[in-house]
Design a protein around this motif. Sequence first.
Motif, PDB file in Angstrom:
ATOM      1  N   UNK A  24       0.824  -1.211   0.000  1.00 17.76           N
ATOM      2  CA  UNK A  24       0.000   0.000   0.000  1.00 17.76           C
ATOM      3  C   UNK A  24       0.863   1.268   0.000  1.00 17.76           C
ATOM      4  N   UNK A  25       1.927   1.261   0.792  1.00 12.60           N
ATOM      5  CA  UNK A  25       2.781   2.442   0.859  1.00 12.60           C
ATOM      6  C   UNK A  25       3.554   2.624  -0.444  1.00 12.60           C
ATOM      7  N   UNK A  26       3.887   1.521  -1.096  1.00 11.48           N
ATOM      8  CA  UNK A  26       4.546   1.648  -2.403  1.00 11.48           C
ATOM      9  C   UNK A  26       3.626   2.353  -3.392  1.00 11.48           C
ATOM     10  N   UNK A  27       2.344   2.023  -3.355  1.00 12.50           N
ATOM     11  CA  UNK A  27       1.384   2.711  -4.228  1.00 12.50           C
ATOM     12  C   UNK A  27       1.203   4.166  -3.803  1.00 12.50           C
ATOM     13  N   UNK A  28       1.222   4.420  -2.502  1.00 16.02           N
ATOM     14  CA  UNK A  28       1.048   5.771  -1.962  1.00 16.02           C
ATOM     15  C   UNK A  28       2.118   6.719  -2.498  1.00 16.02           C
ATOM     16  N   UNK A  29       3.307   6.215  -2.772  1.00 20.03           N
ATOM     17  CA  UNK A  29       4.369   7.073  -3.321  1.00 20.03           C
ATOM     18  C   UNK A  29       4.010   7.620  -4.700  1.00 20.03           C
ATOM     19  N   UNK A  30       3.019   7.018  -5.343  1.00 19.91           N
ATOM     20  CA  UNK A  30       2.579   7.475  -6.665  1.00 19.91           C
ATOM     21  C   UNK A  30       1.268   8.240  -6.569  1.00 19.91           C
ATOM     22  N   UNK A  31       0.310   7.719  -5.799  1.00 16.44           N
ATOM     23  CA  UNK A  31      -1.022   8.324  -5.728  1.00 16.44           C
ATOM     24  C   UNK A  31      -0.960   9.740  -5.162  1.00 16.44           C
ATOM     25  N   UNK A  32      -1.865  10.585  -5.661  1.00 11.49           N
ATOM     26  CA  UNK A  32      -1.891  12.008  -5.304  1.00 11.49           C
ATOM     27  C   UNK A  32      -0.591  12.714  -5.690  1.00 11.49           C
ATOM     28  N   UNK A  33       0.024  12.238  -6.752  1.00 14.75           N
ATOM     29  CA  UNK A  33       1.233  12.850  -7.289  1.00 14.75           C
ATOM     30  C   UNK A  33       2.477  12.122  -6.844  1.00 14.75           C
ATOM     31  N   UNK A  34       3.260  11.567  -7.795  1.00 17.69           N
ATOM     32  CA  UNK A  34       4.497  10.886  -7.427  1.00 17.69           C
ATOM     33  C   UNK A  34       5.523  11.855  -6.871  1.00 17.69           C
ATOM     34  N   UNK A  35       6.463  11.316  -6.155  1.00 18.08           N
ATOM     35  CA  UNK A  35       7.507  12.118  -5.514  1.00 18.08           C
ATOM     36  C   UNK A  35       8.148  13.100  -6.483  1.00 18.08           C
ATOM     37  N   UNK A  36       8.456  12.626  -7.687  1.00 16.46           N
ATOM     38  CA  UNK A  36       9.194  13.457  -8.642  1.00 16.46           C
ATOM     39  C   UNK A  36       8.393  14.670  -9.083  1.00 16.46           C
ATOM     40  N   UNK A  37       7.076  14.532  -9.238  1.00 14.15           N
ATOM     41  CA  UNK A  37       6.236  15.672  -9.626  1.00 14.15           C
ATOM     42  C   UNK A  37       6.221  16.721  -8.520  1.00 14.15           C
ATOM     43  N   UNK A  38       6.128  16.269  -7.281  1.00 18.37           N
ATOM     44  CA  UNK A  38       6.133  17.225  -6.172  1.00 18.37           C
ATOM     45  C   UNK A  38       7.475  17.943  -6.059  1.00 18.37           C
ATOM     46  N   UNK A  39       8.568  17.212  -6.266  1.00 19.05           N
ATOM     47  CA  UNK A  39       9.884  17.857  -6.237  1.00 19.05           C
ATOM     48  C   UNK A  39      10.001  18.895  -7.366  1.00 19.05           C
ATOM     49  N   UNK A  40       9.495  18.547  -8.536  1.00 16.61           N
ATOM     50  CA  UNK A  40       9.525  19.466  -9.673  1.00 16.61           C
ATOM     51  C   UNK A  40       8.723  20.721  -9.364  1.00 16.61           C
ATOM     52  N   UNK A  41       7.549  20.538  -8.757  1.00 12.56           N
ATOM     53  CA  UNK A  41       6.722  21.679  -8.374  1.00 12.56           C
ATOM     54  C   UNK A  41       7.448  22.568  -7.376  1.00 12.56           C
ATOM     55  N   UNK A  42       8.116  21.947  -6.412  1.00 14.32           N
ATOM     56  CA  UNK A  42       8.863  22.726  -5.424  1.00 14.32           C
ATOM     57  C   UNK A  42      10.050  23.450  -6.065  1.00 14.32           C
ATOM     58  N   UNK A  43      10.703  22.792  -7.025  1.00 14.68           N
ATOM     59  CA  UNK A  43      11.823  23.436  -7.709  1.00 14.68           C
ATOM     60  C   UNK A  43      11.351  24.670  -8.481  1.00 14.68           C
ATOM     61  N   UNK A  44      10.185  24.579  -9.101  1.00 17.01           N
ATOM     62  CA  UNK A  44       9.639  25.748  -9.812  1.00 17.01           C
ATOM     63  C   UNK A  44       9.331  26.878  -8.833  1.00 17.01           C
ATOM     64  N   UNK A  45       8.841  26.527  -7.643  1.00 19.16           N
ATOM     65  CA  UNK A  45       8.575  27.554  -6.636  1.00 19.16           C
ATOM     66  C   UNK A  45       9.870  28.219  -6.177  1.00 19.16           C
ATOM     67  N   UNK A  46      10.917  27.425  -6.030  1.00 23.13           N
ATOM     68  CA  UNK A  46      12.214  27.988  -5.649  1.00 23.13           C
ATOM     69  C   UNK A  46      12.656  29.029  -6.679  1.00 23.13           C
ATOM     70  N   UNK A  47      12.489  28.696  -7.946  1.00 19.99           N
ATOM     71  CA  UNK A  47      12.883  29.624  -9.019  1.00 19.99           C
ATOM     72  C   UNK A  47      12.025  30.886  -8.988  1.00 19.99           C
ATOM     73  N   UNK A  48      10.685  30.725  -8.805  1.00 18.00           N
ATOM     74  CA  UNK A  48       9.797  31.884  -8.753  1.00 18.00           C
ATOM     75  C   UNK A  48      10.171  32.795  -7.576  1.00 18.00           C
ATOM     76  N   UNK A  49      10.405  32.174  -6.442  1.00 20.47           N
ATOM     77  CA  UNK A  49      10.749  32.958  -5.249  1.00 20.47           C
ATOM     78  C   UNK A  49      12.069  33.704  -5.445  1.00 20.47           C
ATOM     79  N   UNK A  50      13.026  33.047  -6.088  1.00 14.44           N
ATOM     80  CA  UNK A  50      14.313  33.702  -6.332  1.00 14.44           C
ATOM     81  C   UNK A  50      14.135  34.893  -7.251  1.00 14.44           C
TER      82      UNK A  50
END
Length: 389
Positions: free
Chosen positions: A358-384
């Motif tokens: 179940x936890x292995x699936x959770x890493x994908x559901x509601x957005x995989x880890x990589x998508x969230x990291x990408x979103x955060x990286x874009x926020x870092x750039x916007x904030x800068x």
Amino acid sequence: MTISDRARAIAEKVEAFVREQVIPYEGDPRRDHHGAPTDELVMEMREKARAAGVLTPHILEGGSHLNQRETAIVLIASGLSPLGPLACNTMAPDEGNMYLLGKVGSTGLKQRFLEPLVAGRTRSAFFMTEPAEDGGAGSDPSMMQTTCRMDGNHWVVNGRKCFITGAEGAGVGIVMAKAEEGACLFLVDLPDPAIRIEHVPNTIDSSMPGGHATVIIDNLRVPADQMLGEAGEGFKYAQIRLSPARLSHCMRWLGACIRANEIATDYANRRHAFGKPLVDHEGVGFMLAENLIDIKQAELMIDWCAGVLDTGSLGTAESSMAKVAVSEALMRVADRCVQVMGGTGVTDKTIVEQVFREVRAFRIYDGPTEVHKWSLAKKIKRDWKSAHG
């Protein structure tokens, strides 16, 4: 916001119910083709939850909610068994759908669609994700292919959706489609002949009734007054739902991993090898110590993110951070529990192997880890850019 004594009492009551009345159901054979509990089993457990006063415990009499920090301790307690959220009506996708309806729904829509969900009489599904082969929306909702158009006093919806959790057997659907104005959300009664289940795949997880269906929406006619909110605001409403829903997943699966660690700890103390208990072997004892560290870090991350949401902030970045940190930490915990228990850990003798899946699936559901990291990286750039002109 602080956690009230009332919320702590609710959490204690939920934990006692799950440990005493739900855990004995874990071996119940009433399962569907991919191992999920049948609706008969779910409703039987919910009757017991209703009698114990722990059905939909995060929504109070009159419709008010516990705050997010309070919800956390209740949902963690409900997650101590994979069946706990189903029994207590704190499961996905219903918990997130109830939250969204409570925030955006009109009085009439709440009476018709929300009240049966809160009462635990039916299940719901959120129709957003679309098949990759159709070029449809997944982690990028702007790729939405499902369309809607006005026809008299109805909207007509056409498209194809996939990985729709709980669609088979659901009584309430929230359907996302795009119009000229932008994304729209609609509330529909299910089943509806215009929404046909194409197939329900077998997946790595097995905790959610109805599976994760692929469906065809063929000329679905929805009365105009069943639109949720305003036309064109669907993506905004989806974020109202998704930020807390990501965190709720973290809460429930933290509860499951706490329980898996309890089972692995008990095993390591009882099982002997090479003249001493497994826990006395440094390789095993250190894994259990690392579990305690990851569990505590997950608790702190959940509490921090919940506190942000309680301030009234949308908390998109914070929920992304929590989703990444908690899902990855819990994957490590679940993996170590399997490793500590050896051959027993990969059998269905305990829930440890299910929690791992179940936890292995959770890493994908509601957005995989990589998508969230990408979103955060874009926020870092916007904030800068904002800081440096």
